[in-house]
Design an enzyme around this catalytic site. Structure first.
Site, PDB file in Angstrom:
ATOM      1  CG  MET A  50       2.501   1.268  -1.491  1.00 46.34           C
ATOM      2  SD  MET A  50       1.022   0.854  -2.236  1.00 46.34           S
ATOM      3  CE  MET A  50       1.016   2.574  -4.004  1.00 46.34           C
ATOM      4  CB  SER A  51       6.459  -2.684   1.198  1.00 48.76           C
ATOM      5  OG  SER A  51       7.545  -2.553   0.460  1.00 48.76           O
ATOM      6  CG  ASN A  69       7.700   5.007  -9.803  1.00 43.38           C
ATOM      7  OD1 ASN A  69       7.299   3.719  -9.139  1.00 43.38           O
ATOM      8  ND2 ASN A  69       6.954   6.054  -9.784  1.00 43.38           N
ATOM      9  CG  HIS A 126       2.199  -3.035 -10.637  1.00 42.82           C
ATOM     10  ND1 HIS A 126       3.234  -2.764  -9.238  1.00 42.82           N
ATOM     11  CD2 HIS A 126       2.011  -4.918 -10.369  1.00 42.82           C
ATOM     12  CE1 HIS A 126       3.781  -4.279  -9.157  1.00 42.82           C
ATOM     13  NE2 HIS A 126       3.317  -5.314  -9.679  1.00 42.82           N
ATOM     14  CE1 TYR A 178      -0.503  -4.265  -2.479  1.00 48.04           C
ATOM     15  CE2 TYR A 178       0.706  -2.933  -1.706  1.00 48.04           C
ATOM     16  CZ  TYR A 178       0.353  -3.757  -2.205  1.00 48.04           C
ATOM     17  OH  TYR A 178       1.525  -4.537  -3.356  1.00 48.04           O
ATOM     18  CD  GLU A 179      -1.102  -9.347  -0.491  1.00 51.79           C
ATOM     19  OE1 GLU A 179      -1.261  -9.973  -0.901  1.00 51.79           O
ATOM     20  OE2 GLU A 179      -0.024  -8.288   0.159  1.00 51.79           O
ATOM     21  CB  SER A 187       7.475  -5.404  -6.487  1.00 58.10           C
ATOM     22  OG  SER A 187       5.634  -5.522  -6.177  1.00 58.10           O
ATOM     23  CB  ALA A 221       9.284  -2.304  -6.424  1.00 58.94           C
ATOM     24  CG  HIS A 229       5.097  -9.549  -4.991  1.00 55.50           C
ATOM     25  ND1 HIS A 229       5.579  -9.123  -3.333  1.00 55.50           N
ATOM     26  CD2 HIS A 229       4.556  -8.659  -5.494  1.00 55.50           C
ATOM     27  CE1 HIS A 229       6.249  -8.459  -3.407  1.00 55.50           C
ATOM     28  NE2 HIS A 229       5.760  -7.869  -4.954  1.00 55.50           N
ATOM     29  CG  HIS A 233       2.133  -5.107  -0.175  1.00 54.11           C
ATOM     30  ND1 HIS A 233       2.412  -6.511  -0.713  1.00 54.11           N
ATOM     31  CD2 HIS A 233       2.829  -4.583  -0.009  1.00 54.11           C
ATOM     32  CE1 HIS A 233       3.628  -6.390  -1.638  1.00 54.11           C
ATOM     33  NE2 HIS A 233       3.767  -5.170  -1.723  1.00 54.11           N
TER      34      HIS A 233
HETATM   35  N1  HPA Z   1       4.364   4.711  -4.630  1.00 49.70           N
HETATM   36  C1  HPA Z   1       4.971   4.645  -3.762  1.00 49.70           C
HETATM   37  N2  HPA Z   1       4.755   2.711  -3.726  1.00 49.70           N
HETATM   38  C2  HPA Z   1       6.014   2.593  -4.613  1.00 49.70           C
HETATM   39  C3  HPA Z   1       5.861   3.229  -6.041  1.00 49.70           C
HETATM   40  C4  HPA Z   1       5.422   4.633  -6.197  1.00 49.70           C
HETATM   41  O1  HPA Z   1       5.854   5.474  -6.557  1.00 49.70           O
HETATM   42  N3  HPA Z   1       6.479   2.760  -7.077  1.00 49.70           N
HETATM   43  C5  HPA Z   1       7.143   1.588  -6.429  1.00 49.70           C
HETATM   44  N4  HPA Z   1       6.005   1.165  -5.202  1.00 49.70           N
END
Ligand code: HPA
Length: 275
Positions: free
Chosen positions: A211-212, A235, A246, A85-86, A30, A113, A61, A83
């Site tokens: 998540m990847s 973050n 996001h 989750y998609e 990302s 990320a 993306h 991903h």
């Molecule tokens: N959690 C999960 N996936 C993420 C996060 C998070 O805090 N930040 C960026 N991708």
């Protein structure tokens, strides 16, 4: 269709596009996709045209392959990944890794990320992944095993190649970039974690969550690719900052873009063809 037959069809198509052999595969996460602009003599191929590649649906993306050279090495970079989750099957999420191996790659660089779990981290920190914890609830290798690709029960003791970790640290030092290191815990998403899940992740030894990456690293280890993983901490994870979104993830990746590109380029320069 058997996996090996699918791979032949995909690589035949990529051959017709001018992509015949690669040294290094890369997955750009990302907001990190524009490293691909560093590649010389680039060839772009949209996922939608590649046999057995799925459509990618996430904002930030691009959904295409960029093939080119850098420091004399041929690189196939994915601008955007699939991903779980998609709604994609794990086989589809990890299929590009198998294609990279089929095209001759010896190494894979995965980027993402991620949320910071280690309290000493802050937004914009780069973290070298030295191990992972699979919290997705599944595994991309579930199903019949193709013995010609890898073993039924692959060892995961050295998933993140020590030699590549050493190269990344050296590259960071030479470029005066700070590079933390730690364990990446991979959740399925798409909801961010709860504060309780983040406390759990801390207790079990995670430094970052995302998540990847975990499915891709497992498949890469299975087929014998060297793996280097780098997280951009966009973050602090749930409970460690007020709220998550996001837009912030994409904004922070844009801020660190310059150093991130510098680090990757320097790593590519140092990776030997034999590594
Ligand atoms: N959690 C999960 N996936 C993420 C996060 C998070 O805090 N930040 C960026 N991708």
């Amino acid at each position: 269709m058997r996996l090996t037959d699918k791979l032949s069809k995909t690589t035949e198509y990529l051959n017709t596009q001018g992509i015949t052999q690669i040294d290094i595969g890369m997955i750009l996460g990302s907001g990190l996709g524009n490293f691909a602009e560093e590649l010389e003599n680039p060839i772009f191929v949209n996922y939608s045209t590649i046999p057995f590649f799925k459509e990618s649906t996430v904002a930030g993306h691009k959904g295409r392959i960029v093939f080119g050279t850098l420091h004399g090495k041929t690189i196939l970079a994915m601008q955007g990944r699939y991903h779980y989750y998609e709604g994609h099957a794990m086989d589809d999420v990890t299929y590009p890794i198998r294609v990279m191996k089929e095209l001759g790659a010896h190494s894979l660089i995965v980027t993402n990320a991620a949320g910071g779990v280690n309290p000493s981290f802050s937004n914009g920190v780069l973290m070298l992944i030295n191990d992972h914890i699979n919290l997705t609830g599944t595994n991309p290798l579930i199903g019949p095993n193709e013995e010609t690709i890898g073993p039924r029960f692959p060892d995961m003791s050295q998933t993140y190649t020590a030699k590549l970790q050493a190269i990344a640290k050296k590259a960071a030092a030479e470029n005066n970039l700070s590079l933390q290191e730690g364990v990446y815990a991979g959740f399925s998403g798409p909801s961010y974690e709860t504060p309780a899940e983040i406390r759990f992740a801390q207790i079990i030894g995670a430094d970052a969550v995302g998540m990847s990456t975990v499915p891709e690293a497992i498949v890469a280890a299975h087929c014998g690719l060297n793996v280097l993983g780098i997280s951009c901490i966009t973050n602090m994870a749930a409970g460690l900052q007020a709220s998550l979104n996001h837009a912030e993830v994409v904004e922070v990746t844009q801020k660190i873009n310059h150093s991130f590109k510098q680090l990757l380029a320097s790593i590519v320069e140092k990776i030997g063809k034999e590594s």
